[in-house]
Design a protein around this motif. Structure first.
Motif, PDB file in Angstrom:
ATOM      1  N   VAL A 110       0.836  -1.187   0.000  1.00  0.00           N
ATOM      2  CA  VAL A 110       0.000   0.000   0.000  1.00  0.00           C
ATOM      3  C   VAL A 110       0.877   1.246   0.000  1.00  0.00           C
ATOM      4  O   VAL A 110       0.680   2.151  -0.797  1.00  0.00           O
ATOM      5  N   SER A 111       1.889   1.287   0.890  1.00  0.00           N
ATOM      6  CA  SER A 111       2.783   2.452   0.900  1.00  0.00           C
ATOM      7  C   SER A 111       4.069   2.157   1.657  1.00  0.00           C
ATOM      8  O   SER A 111       4.137   1.247   2.479  1.00  0.00           O
ATOM      9  N   VAL A 112       5.088   2.929   1.328  1.00  0.00           N
ATOM     10  CA  VAL A 112       6.359   2.941   2.047  1.00  0.00           C
ATOM     11  C   VAL A 112       6.595   4.402   2.405  1.00  0.00           C
ATOM     12  O   VAL A 112       6.630   5.255   1.532  1.00  0.00           O
ATOM     13  N   TYR A 113       6.702   4.691   3.697  1.00  0.00           N
ATOM     14  CA  TYR A 113       6.846   6.086   4.109  1.00  0.00           C
ATOM     15  C   TYR A 113       7.685   6.179   5.375  1.00  0.00           C
ATOM     16  O   TYR A 113       7.801   5.182   6.094  1.00  0.00           O
ATOM     17  N   PRO A 114       8.268   7.302   5.690  1.00  0.00           N
ATOM     18  CA  PRO A 114       8.458   8.413   4.758  1.00  0.00           C
ATOM     19  C   PRO A 114       9.483   8.038   3.698  1.00  0.00           C
ATOM     20  O   PRO A 114      10.293   7.149   3.906  1.00  0.00           O
ATOM     21  N   ASN A 115       9.448   8.712   2.606  1.00  0.00           N
ATOM     22  CA  ASN A 115      10.407   8.475   1.534  1.00  0.00           C
ATOM     23  C   ASN A 115      10.660   9.807   0.844  1.00  0.00           C
ATOM     24  O   ASN A 115       9.769  10.267   0.126  1.00  0.00           O
ATOM     25  N   PRO A 116      11.768  10.461   1.110  1.00  0.00           N
ATOM     26  CA  PRO A 116      12.993  10.048   1.781  1.00  0.00           C
ATOM     27  C   PRO A 116      12.792   9.824   3.291  1.00  0.00           C
ATOM     28  O   PRO A 116      11.908  10.398   3.899  1.00  0.00           O
ATOM     29  N   PHE A 117      13.681   8.979   3.859  1.00  0.00           N
ATOM     30  CA  PHE A 117      13.583   8.589   5.264  1.00  0.00           C
ATOM     31  C   PHE A 117      14.905   8.852   5.970  1.00  0.00           C
ATOM     32  O   PHE A 117      15.900   9.187   5.344  1.00  0.00           O
ATOM     33  N   GLN A 118      14.880   8.697   7.319  1.00  0.00           N
ATOM     34  CA  GLN A 118      16.119   8.856   8.087  1.00  0.00           C
ATOM     35  C   GLN A 118      16.490   7.545   8.773  1.00  0.00           C
ATOM     36  O   GLN A 118      17.255   6.776   8.221  1.00  0.00           O
ATOM     37  N   ASP A 119      15.953   7.272   9.950  1.00  0.00           N
ATOM     38  CA  ASP A 119      16.365   6.087  10.713  1.00  0.00           C
ATOM     39  C   ASP A 119      15.319   4.982  10.761  1.00  0.00           C
ATOM     40  O   ASP A 119      15.557   3.931  11.337  1.00  0.00           O
ATOM     41  N   MET A 120      14.153   5.208  10.188  1.00  0.00           N
ATOM     42  CA  MET A 120      13.118   4.185  10.189  1.00  0.00           C
ATOM     43  C   MET A 120      12.218   4.395   8.979  1.00  0.00           C
ATOM     44  O   MET A 120      12.010   5.515   8.525  1.00  0.00           O
ATOM     45  N   ILE A 121      11.711   3.278   8.469  1.00  0.00           N
ATOM     46  CA  ILE A 121      10.770   3.325   7.361  1.00  0.00           C
ATOM     47  C   ILE A 121       9.577   2.451   7.736  1.00  0.00           C
ATOM     48  O   ILE A 121       9.749   1.417   8.377  1.00  0.00           O
ATOM     49  N   ALA A 122       8.387   2.884   7.379  1.00  0.00           N
ATOM     50  CA  ALA A 122       7.168   2.123   7.655  1.00  0.00           C
ATOM     51  C   ALA A 122       6.634   1.561   6.336  1.00  0.00           C
ATOM     52  O   ALA A 122       6.521   2.283   5.348  1.00  0.00           O
ATOM     53  N   ILE A 123       6.325   0.284   6.345  1.00  0.00           N
ATOM     54  CA  ILE A 123       5.809  -0.395   5.157  1.00  0.00           C
ATOM     55  C   ILE A 123       4.389  -0.840   5.480  1.00  0.00           C
ATOM     56  O   ILE A 123       4.176  -1.610   6.414  1.00  0.00           O
ATOM     57  N   THR A 124       3.433  -0.331   4.726  1.00  0.00           N
ATOM     58  CA  THR A 124       2.039  -0.724   4.925  1.00  0.00           C
ATOM     59  C   THR A 124       1.653  -1.690   3.819  1.00  0.00           C
ATOM     60  O   THR A 124       1.827  -1.404   2.632  1.00  0.00           O
TER      61      THR A 124
END
Length: 190
Positions: A110-124
């Motif tokens: 569904v989404s990958v955020y934030p993108n650009p990212f820093q120390d963590m990425i959330a994958i929905t």
């Protein structure tokens, strides 16, 4: 012929154009779609032998166009892009016979955020299955720089957080895969 393709000229109006210039956008989109099929085998081939993977995509498109009789005087036939047949052909060439079933629904990003990212990425993700999920990051040169395994414990919409503090700033290919699903996305670390 590609007729009535919409355009937005510099004057802020809307218009239409046709011909091979109009076809370029459709063909380019089809090439992108075929390169993004959820196949670990094809992803590995792209990384190991880009020229061979490009030729397979080209062959899938050119050998699977739909031919139509032309009504124009002096023109024998017209060919049209057939994205569906190109997809089936590429899956067959890669011996990914179960891929069509996978494309029809098991899981989807569904989404990958934030993108650009820093120390963590959330994958929905939205999944209809309980399964093991592999999350890998590759450099643009194809070197695997991060990998983790998560268990999807329930079906439905869910968010998985991945710590990325070990990655240096740059552009990466994120691959999310399972036994029934695979997708890739470009991600940027600040």
């Amino acid at each position: 012929m590609w007729n009535n393709t919409g355009e937005t000229p510099n004057n802020g109006d809307y218009g239409y154009f046709s011909g091979t210039s109009a076809a370029a956008a459709y063909v380019t989109g089809t090439i992108a779609l075929l390169f993004l099929i959820p196949s670990n085998n094809f992803f590995d081939l792209i990384l190991k032998n880009p020229a061979k993977s490009a030729l397979q995509v080209k062959k899938a498109i050119l050998n699977n166009k739909s031919m139509f009789e032309s009504f124009a005087p002096g023109q024998d036939s017209i060919s049209r892009l057939n994205v569906s047949e190109s997809l089936f052909s590429l899956c067959s060439e890669l011996r990914e016979m179960n891929l069509i079933e996978v494309l029809q629904a098991k899981s989807k990003l569904v989404s990958v955020y934030p993108n650009p990212f820093q120390d963590m990425i959330a994958i929905t993700l939205e999944s209809q299955l309980v399964e093991k999920l592999y999350i890998d990051s590759f450099t643009m040169e194809g070197v695997k720089v991060m990998g983790s395994t998560k268990i999807i414990s329930r079906s439905g919409l869910q968010t998985i957080r991945v710590v990325t503090s070990t990655l240096s700033g740059g552009i990466y290919i994120l691959r999310i895969s399972s036994s029934t699903y695979s997708t890739t996305q470009l991600i940027i670390k600040k």
